[in-house]
Design a protein around this motif. Structure first.
Motif, PDB file in Angstrom:
ATOM      1  N   GLU A  76       1.053  -1.158  -0.012  1.00  0.00           N
ATOM      2  CA  GLU A  76       0.037   0.082  -0.198  1.00  0.00           C
ATOM      3  C   GLU A  76       0.838   1.420  -0.066  1.00  0.00           C
ATOM      4  O   GLU A  76       1.794   1.220   0.663  1.00  0.00           O
ATOM      5  CB  GLU A  76      -0.801  -0.083   1.311  1.00  0.00           C
ATOM      6  CG  GLU A  76      -2.139  -0.817   1.333  1.00  0.00           C
ATOM      7  CD  GLU A  76      -3.252  -0.118   0.660  1.00  0.00           C
ATOM      8  OE1 GLU A  76      -3.664   1.064   1.025  1.00  0.00           O
ATOM      9  OE2 GLU A  76      -3.855  -0.383  -0.507  1.00  0.00           O
ATOM     10  N   PRO A  77       0.395   2.392  -0.795  1.00  0.00           N
ATOM     11  CA  PRO A  77       1.345   3.487  -0.611  1.00  0.00           C
ATOM     12  C   PRO A  77       1.500   4.052   0.646  1.00  0.00           C
ATOM     13  O   PRO A  77       0.186   3.898   1.452  1.00  0.00           O
ATOM     14  CB  PRO A  77       0.565   4.456  -1.548  1.00  0.00           C
ATOM     15  CG  PRO A  77      -0.232   3.524  -2.592  1.00  0.00           C
ATOM     16  CD  PRO A  77      -0.471   2.271  -1.802  1.00  0.00           C
ATOM     17  N   SER A  80       1.238   6.877   3.238  1.00  0.00           N
ATOM     18  CA  SER A  80       0.770   8.348   3.244  1.00  0.00           C
ATOM     19  C   SER A  80       1.448   9.141   4.588  1.00  0.00           C
ATOM     20  O   SER A  80       1.675  10.422   4.261  1.00  0.00           O
ATOM     21  CB  SER A  80      -0.697   8.587   3.088  1.00  0.00           C
ATOM     22  OG  SER A  80      -1.227   7.723   4.114  1.00  0.00           O
ATOM     23  N   SER A  81       1.890   8.311   5.510  1.00  0.00           N
ATOM     24  CA  SER A  81       2.492   8.906   6.621  1.00  0.00           C
ATOM     25  C   SER A  81       3.427   8.071   7.263  1.00  0.00           C
ATOM     26  O   SER A  81       3.141   6.742   7.152  1.00  0.00           O
ATOM     27  CB  SER A  81       1.509   9.751   7.604  1.00  0.00           C
ATOM     28  OG  SER A  81       2.051   9.856   8.681  1.00  0.00           O
ATOM     29  N   SER A  84       3.926   8.308  10.620  1.00  0.00           N
ATOM     30  CA  SER A  84       3.453   8.224  11.931  1.00  0.00           C
ATOM     31  C   SER A  84       2.322   7.522  11.968  1.00  0.00           C
ATOM     32  O   SER A  84       1.449   7.337  11.211  1.00  0.00           O
ATOM     33  CB  SER A  84       3.031   9.528  12.485  1.00  0.00           C
ATOM     34  OG  SER A  84       2.145  10.267  11.722  1.00  0.00           O
ATOM     35  N   VAL A 127      -0.724   7.501  13.191  1.00  0.00           N
ATOM     36  CA  VAL A 127      -1.789   8.194  14.044  1.00  0.00           C
ATOM     37  C   VAL A 127      -2.922   8.449  13.036  1.00  0.00           C
ATOM     38  O   VAL A 127      -2.661   8.345  11.682  1.00  0.00           O
ATOM     39  CB  VAL A 127      -1.475   9.536  14.641  1.00  0.00           C
ATOM     40  CG1 VAL A 127      -0.606   9.339  15.768  1.00  0.00           C
ATOM     41  CG2 VAL A 127      -0.649  10.408  13.547  1.00  0.00           C
ATOM     42  N   LEU A 166      -5.889  10.867  11.338  1.00  0.00           N
ATOM     43  CA  LEU A 166      -6.179  12.325  10.959  1.00  0.00           C
ATOM     44  C   LEU A 166      -7.167  12.869  12.318  1.00  0.00           C
ATOM     45  O   LEU A 166      -8.074  12.484  12.761  1.00  0.00           O
ATOM     46  CB  LEU A 166      -7.164  12.270   9.818  1.00  0.00           C
ATOM     47  CG  LEU A 166      -7.419  13.656   9.484  1.00  0.00           C
ATOM     48  CD1 LEU A 166      -6.225  14.465   9.019  1.00  0.00           C
ATOM     49  CD2 LEU A 166      -8.784  13.732   8.388  1.00  0.00           C
ATOM     50  N   PRO A 167      -6.420  13.582  13.004  1.00  0.00           N
ATOM     51  CA  PRO A 167      -7.079  14.341  14.247  1.00  0.00           C
ATOM     52  C   PRO A 167      -8.234  15.297  13.652  1.00  0.00           C
ATOM     53  O   PRO A 167      -8.097  15.872  12.466  1.00  0.00           O
ATOM     54  CB  PRO A 167      -6.138  15.265  14.906  1.00  0.00           C
ATOM     55  CG  PRO A 167      -5.000  15.514  13.897  1.00  0.00           C
ATOM     56  CD  PRO A 167      -5.026  14.327  12.867  1.00  0.00           C
TER      57      PRO A 167
END
Lengths: 105, 482
Positions: free
Chosen positions: A50-51, A53-54, A56, A58, A60-61
């Protein structure tokens, strides 16, 4: 992938960067070199990955739908690059406009 | 399907719509600044909306919920994982230099909307996707001879872009689609649908082809802001394309503007290479992820939507599809009608609401909310008629009195002495007076029984319309045929 002069000129125009003609060819060479370096990553098999994207771990707040901001026209307009006009110059938070050279459609 | 006749044969129009609907929320999509319409310039702008360096977007939970809600209302697939991308272009009312939007992975996927056509038929129009994005600011070009003024109040307000499939084949279908979409979002409470204030705007993709043939090259008409203009723009643009092709030319794929004053579309010269938006995932935002349980929770709170309501009116109330459609198009109208119809004859209620009541609203340029006659009072008017307190003719007068005074019809009946006379003695006296005064007509009646109506009219007139017509009929027959 190698970039030619025309492509570099187009990218520069899209990014509103002014690049003199004589710099286009050297820039094309440099950018092509960077691409070649990045393209080494193509050697890695990523078929079932899977690409990312982050880095970290966590989610999305989110924010509650509450008005907590605004009413700071003076601050917002303070750095207007082309200047600003205020509705009431003695109270800059009362509102005003950014001004830019006329844009005619 | 409606075809257009050109010089060389028939043509079919192919239409797809992109609708921008402003999300109903208190704060913006990625900042805490307010969204209310009509505030002084730049007073509803946070440093995030002005794209000051270092400012970071934080998504508004309610906007996400509203997008999911709308997706469910469009019978669409909800994507539990979606991505925000940057759409890059330069314009003075876009301080970031990019719009945060969704490109490859939108929050809502394919769905379907059923549209109601003027001939009473329905058609299904496919939805391609719905995604969340930021609105831009506003440019004012007419405030200064050499400068453009920019107001960022709208900058960052949440929009839903709803993209249809190229399923529409006529201006009427496009108008019906837009009307249905507006109705759905208003029922859902996700967009106010106010096209005058720009909370709903529409881009129309138009192409023409030979019936059933290969798709033609399309032109996009930008920012059309009323249902009427959408129809005008499509009709003009389809004609233009047919003329170009029939005279040997080719259609160039381009963006056009609609000039509502002249009723024509014109090529917008600007932004020739602006089509290259260089989308990429916004590094300031993580993927938007939520659970199926969350979606199901939202689904459980959906109201009854216009199509379901319309079908219920047809099935339970026995209304015609046309009346049911008219009464359910606006949620407020449907609620008003239901208040009038509750516990009463629904067909009579529908006739009164779609007839005299709508005519009164139109005459006064009023809406259901600003109507001088309340639903409760309109219902009482029906009761007064049903229980025989007033006659049908008096009901018409009473309606006018209610419109003028806003009063309870029962009170008006008392005040103005409009009660129907069912006392046979009083009616018999009125009949006797009419017959005594018109011996010639009585003789004529014997030869021509259709004269009967004339006597009824005279008796009603002499009682000021208050006599019970049924009693008048019975008694009059007895006297005349004796």
């Amino acid at each position: 992938m190698s970039l030619d002069k025309d492509t570099v000129a187009r990218i520069a125009r899209l990014a509103r960067l002014k690049v003199p003609d004589e710099e286009l060819a050297p820039l094309a060479g440099e950018l092509s070199g960077i691409f070649a370096w990045i393209e080494q990553l193509n050697e890695v098999d990523t078929k079932n990955v899977e690409p990312m994207s982050s880095v970290s771990d966590v989610t999305l707040p989110m924010r509650a739908d509450k008005v907590t901001d605004g009413g700071v026209a003076a601050k917002v307009l303070a750095n207007a690059p082309g200047g600003a006009v205020y509705i009431d110059p003695s109270d800059r938070n009362a509102g005003g406009f950014f001004t830019v050279p006329k844009v005619v459609e | 399907m409606s075809l257009i006749k050109g010089e060389t044969g028939e043509w079919e129009i192919v239409l797809g719509l992109e609708v921008h609907a402003q999300v109903i929320s208190d704060a913006k999509l990625f900042s805490g600044a307010p969204t209310t319409f009509g505030a002084d310039p730049n007073t509803q702008v946070s440093l995030v909306d002005a794209a000051m360096p270092g400012m970071l977007p934080v998504i508004n939970e309610r906007c996400v919920e509203q997008a999911i809600r709308t997706g469910l209302g469009l019978n669409a697939k909800i994507n539990l994982r979606s991505i925000f991308d940057r759409k890059n272009y330069f314009y003075q009312d876009l301080p970031q230099g990019y719009q945060i939007s969704q490109y490859k992975d939108p929050i809502v996927g394919e769905g379907a909307v059923e549209i109601d056509l003027p001939d009473g038929k329905t058609r299904t129009i496919g939805i391609e996707r719905l995604h969340l994005e930021q609105d831009a600011g506003k440019s004012l070009h007419d405030q200064h001879p050499s400068q453009t003024y920019v107001d960022l109040n709208r900058s960052g307000v949440a929009l839903m872009e709803i993209v249809s499939k190229p399923d529409m084949r006529s201006a009427d279908e496009a108008a019906a689609y837009l009307a249905k979409l507006r109705s759905i979002v208003r029922y859902l409470g996700t967009c106010d649908g106010n096209m005058d204030e720009g909370s709903m705007r529409c881009d129309v993709n138009v192409s023409v082809r030979r019936p059933g043939g290969e798709l033609g090259t399309r032109c996009e008409i930008k920012n059309v802001n009323s249902i009427r203009f959408v129809k005008q723009a499509i009709e003009y643009e389809a004609r233009r394309q047919i003329e170009v092709i029939e005279s040997g030319g080719t259609i160039k794929q381009e963006t056009r503007n609609f000039d509502s004053g002249r009723g024509e579309t014109r090529s917008s010269r600007s932004k020739e290479d602006a089509q290259d938006y260089r989308y990429f995932p916004d590094p300031d935002l993580l993927p938007l992820i939520f659970t199926q349980e969350y979606v199901d929770q939202i689904r459980a709170t959906l109201p009854e939507l216009p199509d379901a309501r319309k079908n219920r009116y047809i099935k339970d109330y026995g209304l015609s599809p046309y009346d049911a459609g008219v009464l359910t198009a606006e949620k407020e109208t449907a609620e008003f009608f239901e208040a009038v119809a509750k516990g009463r004859d629904a067909k009579q209620a529908a006739n009164l609401v779609t007839g005299d009541f709508f005519a009164m609203l139109k005459r006064r340029s009023a809406t259901v909310e600003t109507s001088p006659i309340s639903a409760a009072n309109l219902g009482k008017l029906l009761d007064l008629q049903a229980d025989g307190t007033i006659s049908g003719r008096i009901a018409k007068d009473l309606f006018v009195a209610m419109e003028e005074t806003g009063k309870d019809p029962a009170v008006l009946v008392e005040e103005r002495g409009l009660k129907q006379v069912t006392d046979t003695g009083a009616i018999e006296a009125a009949i006797k007076a009419v017959i005594d005064a018109n011996p010639g007509q009585v003789a004529a009646y014997k030869a021509k029984p259709t004269m009967f109506g004339w006597f009824v009219g005279q008796v009603m007139k002499s009682t000021g319309g208050k006599a019970n017509p049924k009693v008048v009929n019975e008694l009059l027959k007895k006297v005349l045929d004796a």
